[in-house]
Design a protein around this motif. Structure first.
Motif, PDB file in Angstrom:
ATOM      1  N   ILE A 140       7.292   3.064  -0.094  1.00 34.04           N
ATOM      2  CA  ILE A 140       7.349   3.949   1.074  1.00 34.04           C
ATOM      3  C   ILE A 140       6.746   5.284   0.673  1.00 34.04           C
ATOM      4  N   GLY A 141       5.674   5.652   1.363  1.00 36.80           N
ATOM      5  CA  GLY A 141       4.990   6.909   1.094  1.00 36.80           C
ATOM      6  C   GLY A 141       3.628   6.685   0.476  1.00 36.80           C
ATOM      7  N   ALA A 142       2.563   7.080   1.197  1.00 35.14           N
ATOM      8  CA  ALA A 142       1.193   6.873   0.717  1.00 35.14           C
ATOM      9  C   ALA A 142       0.584   8.169   0.205  1.00 35.14           C
ATOM     10  N   GLY A 143       1.412   8.985  -0.454  1.00 33.14           N
ATOM     11  CA  GLY A 143       0.906  10.184  -1.093  1.00 33.14           C
ATOM     12  C   GLY A 143       0.439   9.897  -2.508  1.00 33.14           C
ATOM     13  N   ILE A 144       0.280  10.942  -3.304  1.00 37.10           N
ATOM     14  CA  ILE A 144      -0.197  10.772  -4.679  1.00 37.10           C
ATOM     15  C   ILE A 144       0.713   9.827  -5.452  1.00 37.10           C
ATOM     16  N   THR A 145       2.027  10.026  -5.344  1.00 37.30           N
ATOM     17  CA  THR A 145       2.973   9.198  -6.101  1.00 37.30           C
ATOM     18  C   THR A 145       2.922   7.751  -5.662  1.00 37.30           C
ATOM     19  N   GLY A 146       2.965   7.514  -4.358  1.00 37.92           N
ATOM     20  CA  GLY A 146       2.988   6.146  -3.850  1.00 37.92           C
ATOM     21  C   GLY A 146       1.732   5.368  -4.181  1.00 37.92           C
ATOM     22  N   LEU A 147       0.563   5.987  -4.001  1.00 40.30           N
ATOM     23  CA  LEU A 147      -0.693   5.287  -4.285  1.00 40.30           C
ATOM     24  C   LEU A 147      -0.867   5.058  -5.780  1.00 40.30           C
ATOM     25  N   SER A 148      -0.492   6.042  -6.589  1.00 38.20           N
ATOM     26  CA  SER A 148      -0.579   5.880  -8.040  1.00 38.20           C
ATOM     27  C   SER A 148       0.361   4.782  -8.521  1.00 38.20           C
ATOM     28  N   CYS A 149       1.533   4.705  -7.908  1.00 37.00           N
ATOM     29  CA  CYS A 149       2.489   3.647  -8.223  1.00 37.00           C
ATOM     30  C   CYS A 149       1.906   2.277  -7.885  1.00 37.00           C
ATOM     31  N   ALA A 150       1.302   2.166  -6.717  1.00 44.58           N
ATOM     32  CA  ALA A 150       0.710   0.891  -6.292  1.00 44.58           C
ATOM     33  C   ALA A 150      -0.392   0.457  -7.257  1.00 44.58           C
ATOM     34  N   LEU A 151      -1.238   1.391  -7.657  1.00 49.06           N
ATOM     35  CA  LEU A 151      -2.327   1.061  -8.573  1.00 49.06           C
ATOM     36  C   LEU A 151      -1.791   0.611  -9.926  1.00 49.06           C
ATOM     37  N   ARG A 152      -0.737   1.256 -10.414  1.00 41.68           N
ATOM     38  CA  ARG A 152      -0.166   0.851 -11.699  1.00 41.68           C
ATOM     39  C   ARG A 152       0.454  -0.547 -11.602  1.00 41.68           C
ATOM     40  N   LEU A 153       1.142  -0.844 -10.496  1.00 41.20           N
ATOM     41  CA  LEU A 153       1.725  -2.169 -10.317  1.00 41.20           C
ATOM     42  C   LEU A 153       0.643  -3.248 -10.359  1.00 41.20           C
ATOM     43  N   LYS A 154      -0.469  -2.989  -9.673  1.00 42.66           N
ATOM     44  CA  LYS A 154      -1.562  -3.957  -9.640  1.00 42.66           C
ATOM     45  C   LYS A 154      -2.221  -4.104 -11.021  1.00 42.66           C
ATOM     46  N   LYS A 155      -2.281  -3.017 -11.763  1.00 41.94           N
ATOM     47  CA  LYS A 155      -2.862  -3.083 -13.103  1.00 41.94           C
ATOM     48  C   LYS A 155      -1.988  -3.926 -14.018  1.00 41.94           C
ATOM     49  N   MET A 156      -0.665  -3.805 -13.852  1.00 48.02           N
ATOM     50  CA  MET A 156       0.249  -4.577 -14.685  1.00 48.02           C
ATOM     51  C   MET A 156       0.249  -6.052 -14.323  1.00 48.02           C
ATOM     52  N   ASP A 157       0.094  -6.357 -13.022  1.00 51.56           N
ATOM     53  CA  ASP A 157       0.079  -7.756 -12.587  1.00 51.56           C
ATOM     54  C   ASP A 157      -0.717  -7.877 -11.290  1.00 51.56           C
ATOM     55  N   PRO A 158      -2.018  -8.169 -11.384  1.00 50.63           N
ATOM     56  CA  PRO A 158      -2.880  -8.251 -10.191  1.00 50.63           C
ATOM     57  C   PRO A 158      -2.437  -9.301  -9.179  1.00 50.63           C
ATOM     58  N   SER A 159      -1.620 -10.284  -9.606  1.00 53.87           N
ATOM     59  CA  SER A 159      -1.209 -11.349  -8.684  1.00 53.87           C
ATOM     60  C   SER A 159      -0.124 -10.888  -7.707  1.00 53.87           C
ATOM     61  N   LYS A 160       0.546  -9.776  -7.994  1.00 51.63           N
ATOM     62  CA  LYS A 160       1.648  -9.319  -7.146  1.00 51.63           C
ATOM     63  C   LYS A 160       1.116  -8.725  -5.839  1.00 51.63           C
ATOM     64  N   VAL A 180       2.091  -0.647   0.973  1.00 54.08           N
ATOM     65  CA  VAL A 180       2.502   0.753   1.067  1.00 54.08           C
ATOM     66  C   VAL A 180       2.677   1.108   2.534  1.00 54.08           C
ATOM     67  N   LEU A 181       3.855   1.616   2.877  1.00 56.65           N
ATOM     68  CA  LEU A 181       4.135   2.040   4.248  1.00 56.65           C
ATOM     69  C   LEU A 181       4.041   3.558   4.340  1.00 56.65           C
ATOM     70  N   GLU A 182       3.344   4.050   5.352  1.00 56.69           N
ATOM     71  CA  GLU A 182       3.169   5.495   5.529  1.00 56.69           C
ATOM     72  C   GLU A 182       3.517   5.887   6.961  1.00 56.69           C
ATOM     73  N   LYS A 183       4.359   6.884   7.082  1.00 61.64           N
ATOM     74  CA  LYS A 183       4.817   7.329   8.405  1.00 61.64           C
ATOM     75  C   LYS A 183       3.687   7.904   9.246  1.00 61.64           C
ATOM     76  N   GLY A 184       2.778   8.646   8.639  1.00 63.55           N
ATOM     77  CA  GLY A 184       1.706   9.295   9.376  1.00 63.55           C
ATOM     78  C   GLY A 184       0.441   8.454   9.411  1.00 63.55           C
ATOM     79  N   VAL A 185      -0.523   8.935  10.181  1.00 64.90           N
ATOM     80  CA  VAL A 185      -1.852   8.318  10.156  1.00 64.90           C
ATOM     81  C   VAL A 185      -2.484   8.562   8.790  1.00 64.90           C
TER      82      VAL A 185
END
Length: 377
Positions: free
Chosen positions: A21-41, A45-50
């Motif tokens: 939840i949250g597509a700011g710096i923290t949320g997007l960086s978190c998503a990228l790290r998760l994918k780097k650790m396991d691309p199959s997952k 990311v849910l974002e309240k705003g446009v």
């Protein structure tokens, strides 16, 4: 009957491993790290705003780790080792950000971070000058550097109503926030991370095999793990972790022969300004009304915007007769009694990386990475 998702929508919302939840710096960086650790997952990311509505697209774009007066203020509530750790984490966090977004892609430049004192702040200025060796020692230890980081500097910018001598952090930089976020979004798209804007999360509950996220526009979403990267807006989902802190900002129309170049701090960092595209961007004033600015409202207020106007007219650009304001806005930070972020498990399935303390540009990417790593343990 209420709104129902189509078969196609329902199908795309199945099999989610991680929901952030949250597509700011923290949320997007978190998503990228998760994918780097396991691309199959599967990562959503849910974002309240446009666009990200918190502070990531609303801030001033300072790549900093604190002015002298800020560090001395923090010294009243933190041990010397904690100060070292804070500065080290901010510097290291900027390196994580630069590993995700090349410096040239976000107009990252180092022109120095300056701190000046108004003529009625002689005592504060004297205290900062007297403790300059202490602050330099803290910073040098944090950065593993032998060079002098904080130095005295003359007012060569034409500022009014300030003392003739201030301070400069020679390592402080600035960047273009819009370009930074666009690059992070592009990286996420390349990694097949699905970012869904316009989704307000109302809450969640944990079942035996998954976490159910209640969304205003999307209905209920099932996910293996839920990660909160909501910073100042966290209390709407998990109460008691952070205190929201609104930050108001404004930017001028282009100003010919603008002398301001670099990032600037005044009044322990509660006022800040910089150059961008031949314009002056200035923000702050939260200390004028702490109670009123403890809010998630994105509205600006007359009293603080008027204070920013006075800062421009009387201090920053005293010789410029006509300054036109192009835009005014507000963002929401997450703060607390301590400057360290909260990165912890709220349960076996729910995790948070919040309370960035106004240093989101510096530490957002590293907080996101740590949040990702915590959630996969």
């Amino acid at each position: 009957m209420g709104k129902l998702n189509s078969y196609w929508e329902q199908n795309q919302l199945k099999g989610i491993d991680y929901t952030i939840i949250g597509a700011g710096i923290t949320g997007l960086s978190c998503a990228l790290r998760l994918k780097k650790m396991d691309p199959s997952k599967r990562v959503v990311v849910l974002e309240k705003g446009v666009m990200p509505i918190g502070a990531s697209m609303k801030n001033a774009g300072f790549a900093c780790f604190g002015s002298v007066s800020e560090i001395l203020s923090d010294a009243q509530h933190h041990t010397e080792q904690e100060l070292i750790d804070l500065i080290r984490s901010r510097s290291a966090g900027l390196e994580v950000l630069k590993s995700l977004v090349p410096p040239q892609a976000m107009d990252f430049e180092v022109h120095g971070g300056f701190e000046f004192f108004t003529t009625d702040q002689e005592q504060l200025a004297a205290s900062c000058m007297a403790k300059l060796d202490f602050v330099n020692g803290i910073a040098q230890e944090a950065l593993s550097s032998q060079s002098v980081i904080f130095q005295e500097v003359k007012n060569r910018f034409g500022f009014g109503q300030v003392l003739g001598t201030g301070l400069v952090n020679v390592k402080e930089g600035q960047l273009n926030v819009g370009k930074m976020m666009r690059h992070l979004l592009q990286r996420c798209a390349q990694e097949d991370i699905w970012i869904i804007p316009g989704v307000e999360v109302l809450g969640y509950h944990e079942g035996p095999n998954s976490c159910i996220v209640h969304c205003k526009a999307l209905g209920d979403l099932s996910t293996e793990k839920l990660l909160l990267a909501t910073n100042g807006f966290t209390n709407g989902i998990a109460a008691g972790l952070v205190t929201p802190a609104r930050a108001q900002v404004m930017i001028t129309e282009p100003i010919p022969q603008l002398q301001v170049k670099g990032t600037f701090h005044m009044e322990e960092g509660y006022y800040y300004f910089r150059n961008i595209d031949q314009r002056l961007l200035i923000g702050g004033g939260r200390h004028l009304d702490f109670d009123g600015e403890t809010t998630t409202s994105m509205e600006t207020t007359d009293n603080i915007q008027s204070a920013l106007d006075r800062m421009v007219r009387d201090i920053v650009l005293p010789g410029v007769t006509e300054v036109k304001i192009a835009a005014r806005w507000a963002g929401v930070m997450g703060v607390g009694s301590q400057k360290r972020p909260i990165i912890k498990a709220l349960s076996d399935r729910v995790f948070c990386g919040v309370r960035l303390g106004g240093m989101g540009v510096a530490i957002g990417s590293s907080v996101g990475a740590q949040l990702a790593e915590l959630s996969v343990k």
